[in-house]
Design an enzyme around this catalytic site. Sequence first.
Site, PDB file in Angstrom:
ATOM      1  N   TYR A   1      -3.393 -26.355 -29.602  1.00 43.21           N
ATOM      2  CA  TYR A   1      -2.834 -25.832 -28.348  1.00 43.21           C
ATOM      3  C   TYR A   1      -1.329 -26.086 -28.226  1.00 43.21           C
ATOM      4  CZ  TYR A   1      -7.198 -24.170 -26.549  1.00 43.21           C
ATOM      5  OH  TYR A   1      -8.330 -23.448 -26.377  1.00 43.21           O
TER       6      TYR A   1
ATOM      7  N   GLU B   1     -28.187 -36.652 -42.352  1.00 42.23           N
ATOM      8  CA  GLU B   1     -27.483 -35.444 -41.909  1.00 42.23           C
ATOM      9  C   GLU B   1     -27.843 -35.092 -40.462  1.00 42.23           C
ATOM     10  OE1 GLU B   1     -28.770 -32.094 -44.196  1.00 42.23           O
ATOM     11  OE2 GLU B   1     -27.576 -30.645 -43.104  1.00 42.23           O
TER      12      GLU B   1
ATOM     13  N   ASP C   1     -31.220 -32.419 -45.553  1.00 40.23           N
ATOM     14  CA  ASP C   1     -32.199 -31.350 -45.706  1.00 40.23           C
ATOM     15  C   ASP C   1     -32.315 -30.986 -47.181  1.00 40.23           C
ATOM     16  OD1 ASP C   1     -32.629 -31.168 -43.019  1.00 40.23           O
ATOM     17  OD2 ASP C   1     -31.285 -29.443 -42.711  1.00 40.23           O
TER      18      ASP C   1
END
Lengths: 361, 527
Positions: free
Chosen positions: A96, A190, A242
Amino acid sequence: MPEEDSKNSLKKFGKKIVEQTKKGKNPEIKLPLRNLSNIIYDKKSRTLTLGNKEGTRNFFNVAHAKKFLQTIEVASLIKKELLNTGKHEHLRGVFYMTKRTIPGTNVNLVDEQVESDKAIEDLEVITGLSREQLHVSANKMGSMVGNIIIKDTGDTIDCSKLGRGGYSIPSITDELSFSKVNADYILYMEKAAIFERLNEDKFWKKNNCILVTSQGQTTRGIRRLLQRLYEEKKLPIYVMTDFDAWGFYIYSVIKYGSIALAHASEKLTIPGVKFLGITADDIEKYDLKKHLIKLNDQDIKRIKQVVDYDWFKDNKDWQRQLKMMKQMNAKAEIQALSSKGISFISEEYLPEKIKKKDFLD
Amino acid sequence: MTEKIKAIELAKKQREISISEFFTKNRHLLGFDNPRKALLTTVKEAVDNSLDACEEMNVLPEVIVKIEQTSEERFRISVEDNGPGIVKQQIPNIFAKLLYGSKFHSLKQSRGQQGIGISASVMYSQLTTGKPTRIISKISPKKPANYYELHIDTKKNEPEIVIDKEMDWNKDHGTKIELELEGIYQKGKQGVEEYLKQTAIINPHLHLIYHSPENTKIEYPRAVDNLPVEPKEIKPHPYGVELGMLINMMKESKSRNISSFLSTDFSRVSPNLAKELCNKAGISDKTHPSKVSREEADKLLKVIRETKIISPPTNCLSPIGEELMLKGLKKEINADFYAAVTRPPSVYRGNPFLVEAAIAYGGDLPKEDLVRVLRFANRVPLLYQQSACASTRSIIQTSWNNYGLSQSKGALPSGPVLILVHVASVWVPFTSESKEAIAHYPEIIKEMKLALQECGRKVSSYIRKTVKAREQKEKISLFEKYIPELAAALSDLSDEKKSVIEEDLKKILKKGMKNLLAEIAETKEEK
């Protein structure tokens, strides 16, 4: 004052460019390429490092001009707004600070945060300073629980007494100190959902370990924290992700480093971590076939990429895992273990795997 | 008993419909639906006739059109040419008898086709003003001009001569028609001026002078000094004949037997093929053409359609040509880029035809509008019924997005573009007798699309180049805008003076402009 060093590095960088303009040269920034073509997997140290390939960015080149300006502007903002005042700013905040329309055009200096993020990474590579030294921080995305007491900017935090949420790991972990650590190993996962499950089951208490998670990719702060615990407290680290190419890659980033941050590998990689699961063999052994998810096009594409990375290529175990994944044409989430009962993971799967040292390297 | 009486009653009402009644009821078929169109149609018919006449005699046409307003809704129109003139005896028939003409029975690429045009205007003039039409025509410098004032006997469809005299006319040869009619003078896309302008584009050999009702004189100069190649007349091809026409042709034929009728009155029918056709149709080839029954003719037609006959000769067509199309466009339309394409001849239903297309881009053409379409059939502009025309459909069906123009689905493309489509044929198929839109024959649409695609390819490479040049300029100006920004940031970073850095950067930009342009070209190519 560490800020003075950072300021001087940036000033030196600026002066070098001004020298070029004085000589009437097209201003240029030379920096090592940060893409796969310039990533070297050093088999000895087992880390990813940047090669010698350099790219040149010129201001008077249509394809480079905007990026050039972004890099210089971000550098000057960091020097003026952060280092001079001693304040820190978030990556989003830097975005920003940089975001504005260049007068007389309809061009925005940056359109997306990726651009200011990249400029900061460029500055790290150019000056040799870390993001932390530039007073830029990232999202806090991870948690930790276990028998560990930490000192964080004067506060003492006992990570065994923080309820269900755990300790929220800051984005800069270099300045933390470890007052007391009583654990046999660290389990990194994870998925935050699994972290919550294990924390609720007080897995860390029963098994005397530390649990750490982040959502998805592991942040720099967590990687640095893990590395320090591994090196300073000699704690083994087991990683659980996973069963898919993305999960395998998360593991490889912790172990060997990442392509984008290869320049910072030294402070982030942990060659000694082990992969706990989920493996293709787990799926057979724990009968998870019913809970598999069919691979989609992106999954298949990602497998192809990962198979070819140098740090996967020569590893027979990982090649076998990826091959089996392709043959199954399926992936599995850690949560699939819950199908065997809500506490199956904490009472059977993990204890058994850790006891048998059923890991991949 | 009662039925007979009814028939008698009915018979009292039954009478021949006069030609004028027929005309009044069917005026829309002939292009006289409203006062605006009536005025345009009249100018159009007269100019078409003048051009055809000049070209037949190999004279470079010089046509003067004059329109004067005589009262609020009345206009006097005169059209004068330097053509061969008309022999005295023919003048009344040509101008004051409907369906009289030389063109109807021939298959030749010409502007008029039915011979209905100019006499319909004369009729319209008479119906709306009651005034006679005036004709002056001169066929040789050695002879005096003939002056006529004509009416049409609307019951008999015969000329009614009001005045017939000889007079002096300071012209070697030519014809002038002057008539007064009720009309409305319109400007814009369907007005006389637009029609004349398009006529000048498509006939670059024409010198046209126009005196408008507003008392302005507009001159459309000649762009080329050679006439178009005169189209050859051909006999009909068997594939293009229908039963009624076949029966008529057999009745009128001078041949003594059917087989020689087929081989002499049709193109591409050899004596052997003629015999074969007769055998297949089960007609003795010795039969006199007029003795062939309707059933036999029908059979013969069926056999013709089933037999493979080579296509008609195509040397009967006279294209405008790419060069002349460009010349015509350039003199009337101010654009930055022009391209033209003439397709090789093709055949639909036994009729040879060919398609030409041209495109103009940029310049004065409006940037935001839909493209302007100029449609022509045998060198005649078509101003009405654009959406019903095969050329419009072909333009819509071409993917102009591929050629750098924007186009919404099912619409004409938009941008500073003018597209010209010309169809030349011995028989242009129109959707109606008023000859305003070309019928949608797949063969014709296919040729149109091929021509348009080629124009598209040519214009797209031009667009790419200009867009590229513009982008380059924009990029350079972008550097100028970036310099103060970079100077400010560098100054903060290095604690050096901003103004010095800025001046240095400006110098580098100035010095390196040429190389930068080359660089831009390179980066572009890589993409």
